[in-house]
Design a protein around this motif. Structure first.
Motif, PDB file in Angstrom:
ATOM      1  N   ASP A 130       0.712  -1.346   0.293  1.00 34.94           N
ATOM      2  CA  ASP A 130       0.310  -0.436   0.007  1.00 34.94           C
ATOM      3  C   ASP A 130       0.640   1.458   0.027  1.00 34.94           C
ATOM      4  O   ASP A 130       0.575   2.361   0.679  1.00 34.94           O
ATOM      5  CB  ASP A 130      -0.684   0.501   0.982  1.00 34.94           C
ATOM      6  N   ASP A 131       1.622   0.908  -0.915  1.00 32.50           N
ATOM      7  CA  ASP A 131       2.900   2.350  -0.956  1.00 32.50           C
ATOM      8  C   ASP A 131       3.296   2.861   0.045  1.00 32.50           C
ATOM      9  O   ASP A 131       4.604   3.519   0.431  1.00 32.50           O
ATOM     10  CB  ASP A 131       1.617   3.688  -1.621  1.00 32.50           C
ATOM     11  N   LYS A 132       3.519   1.714   1.374  1.00 32.51           N
ATOM     12  CA  LYS A 132       4.486   2.421   2.382  1.00 32.51           C
ATOM     13  C   LYS A 132       5.412   0.878   2.368  1.00 32.51           C
ATOM     14  O   LYS A 132       5.564  -0.585   2.471  1.00 32.51           O
ATOM     15  CB  LYS A 132       3.481   2.322   3.650  1.00 32.51           C
ATOM     16  N   LEU A 133       6.678   1.416   2.789  1.00 34.62           N
ATOM     17  CA  LEU A 133       8.134   0.539   3.121  1.00 34.62           C
ATOM     18  C   LEU A 133       7.390  -0.613   4.487  1.00 34.62           C
ATOM     19  O   LEU A 133       6.912   0.212   5.521  1.00 34.62           O
ATOM     20  CB  LEU A 133       8.715   1.282   3.192  1.00 34.62           C
ATOM     21  N   VAL A 134       7.636  -2.053   4.086  1.00 30.05           N
ATOM     22  CA  VAL A 134       7.761  -3.303   4.978  1.00 30.05           C
ATOM     23  C   VAL A 134       8.805  -3.455   5.119  1.00 30.05           C
ATOM     24  O   VAL A 134       9.007  -3.780   4.124  1.00 30.05           O
ATOM     25  CB  VAL A 134       6.184  -3.632   4.502  1.00 30.05           C
ATOM     26  N   VAL A 135       8.998  -4.604   6.575  1.00 25.99           N
ATOM     27  CA  VAL A 135       9.622  -5.685   6.173  1.00 25.99           C
ATOM     28  C   VAL A 135       9.005  -6.872   5.536  1.00 25.99           C
ATOM     29  O   VAL A 135       8.157  -7.228   5.480  1.00 25.99           O
ATOM     30  CB  VAL A 135      10.631  -6.009   7.433  1.00 25.99           C
ATOM     31  N   LYS A 136       9.833  -7.299   4.604  1.00 24.31           N
ATOM     32  CA  LYS A 136       9.135  -8.877   3.554  1.00 24.31           C
ATOM     33  C   LYS A 136       8.693  -9.506   4.341  1.00 24.31           C
ATOM     34  O   LYS A 136       7.852  -9.956   4.163  1.00 24.31           O
ATOM     35  CB  LYS A 136      10.450  -8.965   2.634  1.00 24.31           C
ATOM     36  N   ASP A 137       9.325  -9.960   5.547  1.00 25.67           N
ATOM     37  CA  ASP A 137       8.960 -11.108   6.304  1.00 25.67           C
ATOM     38  C   ASP A 137       8.131 -10.916   7.261  1.00 25.67           C
ATOM     39  O   ASP A 137       7.163 -11.961   7.576  1.00 25.67           O
ATOM     40  CB  ASP A 137      10.260 -11.313   7.718  1.00 25.67           C
ATOM     41  N   GLN A 138       7.374  -9.514   7.382  1.00 27.87           N
ATOM     42  CA  GLN A 138       6.006  -9.709   7.983  1.00 27.87           C
ATOM     43  C   GLN A 138       4.967  -9.733   7.450  1.00 27.87           C
ATOM     44  O   GLN A 138       4.011  -9.720   7.503  1.00 27.87           O
ATOM     45  CB  GLN A 138       6.172  -8.030   8.922  1.00 27.87           C
ATOM     46  N   TYR A 139       5.582  -9.041   5.689  1.00 27.38           N
ATOM     47  CA  TYR A 139       3.965  -8.994   4.687  1.00 27.38           C
ATOM     48  C   TYR A 139       4.436  -9.437   3.354  1.00 27.38           C
ATOM     49  O   TYR A 139       5.588  -8.783   3.152  1.00 27.38           O
ATOM     50  CB  TYR A 139       4.024  -7.386   4.035  1.00 27.38           C
ATOM     51  N   PRO A 140       3.794 -10.709   2.876  1.00 26.97           N
ATOM     52  CA  PRO A 140       3.728 -11.891   2.233  1.00 26.97           C
ATOM     53  C   PRO A 140       3.258 -10.736   0.613  1.00 26.97           C
ATOM     54  O   PRO A 140       2.603 -10.184   1.193  1.00 26.97           O
ATOM     55  CB  PRO A 140       3.546 -12.748   1.862  1.00 26.97           C
ATOM     56  N   ASN A 141       3.743 -10.990  -0.312  1.00 26.17           N
ATOM     57  CA  ASN A 141       3.430 -10.131  -1.738  1.00 26.17           C
ATOM     58  C   ASN A 141       2.851  -9.333  -1.430  1.00 26.17           C
ATOM     59  O   ASN A 141       2.281  -8.554  -1.966  1.00 26.17           O
ATOM     60  CB  ASN A 141       1.497 -11.125  -1.715  1.00 26.17           C
ATOM     61  N   THR A 142       4.744  -8.728  -1.339  1.00 24.01           N
ATOM     62  CA  THR A 142       5.091  -7.234  -1.495  1.00 24.01           C
ATOM     63  C   THR A 142       5.580  -6.780  -2.670  1.00 24.01           C
ATOM     64  O   THR A 142       5.968  -8.148  -3.132  1.00 24.01           O
ATOM     65  CB  THR A 142       5.425  -6.193  -0.268  1.00 24.01           C
ATOM     66  N   ILE A 143       5.724  -5.524  -3.376  1.00 25.49           N
ATOM     67  CA  ILE A 143       6.876  -4.537  -4.296  1.00 25.49           C
ATOM     68  C   ILE A 143       7.698  -5.116  -3.787  1.00 25.49           C
ATOM     69  O   ILE A 143       8.242  -4.019  -2.671  1.00 25.49           O
ATOM     70  CB  ILE A 143       6.039  -4.048  -5.001  1.00 25.49           C
ATOM     71  N   LYS A 144       8.282  -5.367  -4.420  1.00 23.31           N
ATOM     72  CA  LYS A 144       9.689  -5.615  -4.057  1.00 23.31           C
ATOM     73  C   LYS A 144      10.722  -4.027  -3.902  1.00 23.31           C
ATOM     74  O   LYS A 144      10.534  -3.448  -4.753  1.00 23.31           O
ATOM     75  CB  LYS A 144      11.113  -6.202  -4.386  1.00 23.31           C
ATOM     76  N   ALA A 145      11.456  -4.070  -2.889  1.00 21.73           N
ATOM     77  CA  ALA A 145      12.354  -2.722  -2.676  1.00 21.73           C
ATOM     78  C   ALA A 145      13.634  -2.967  -2.671  1.00 21.73           C
ATOM     79  O   ALA A 145      14.026  -3.215  -1.775  1.00 21.73           O
ATOM     80  CB  ALA A 145      12.022  -1.727  -2.323  1.00 21.73           C
TER      81      ALA A 145
END
Length: 127
Positions: free
Chosen positions: A30-45
């Motif tokens: 949702d256009d906010k930077l998150v840690v990948k382990d806590q949120y699967p299916n993210t756009i990779k940064a």
């Protein structure tokens, strides 16, 4: 220079253009930077330097940043990005920081990928 993560907008475009790498720890949800382990299916940064390397090695597109030294001390330092391809180069606005200029240059370079491939295809057809 600080190795900075690409913006969400640049990350989305990079993913559309086929940029993939297993080495990432953050993503955008949702256009906010998150840690990948806590949120699967993210756009990779990814970092700017990793995307810059991919553009250079995979697409022969160099994104270089030029430091524009002010003539007088009271004027701000400016940075300009240059995109070099095999046959041409492209430049646009100036930016206050190196990282801002690199981000803008990476985004513009990603937009060129499809156009560049079409151009090379037509060039090969003429030979």
């Amino acid at each position: 220079m600080q190795d900075k993560l690409i913006s969400c907008e640049t990350a989305k475009l990079a993913e559309e253009k086929g940029f993939k790498n297993k080495n990432y720890y953050f993503g955008y949800k949702d256009d906010k930077l998150v840690v990948k382990d806590q949120y699967p299916n993210t756009i990779k940064a990814y970092t700017q330097s990793l995307l810059q390397k991919w553009l250079r090695e995979k697409h022969n597109i160099d994104v270089l940043i030029k430091y524009d030294s002010p003539v007088r001390p009271k004027y701000p330092i400016r940075y300009t990005f240059y995109i070099y391809t095999t046959l041409d180069w492209y430049s646009q606005h100036t930016y206050i920081t190196f990282e801002e200029a690199l981000e803008a240059g990476l985004y513009e370079a990603l937009k060129l990928i499809k156009e560049w491939k079409i151009y090379l295809y037509h060039l090969k057809q003429q030979n």
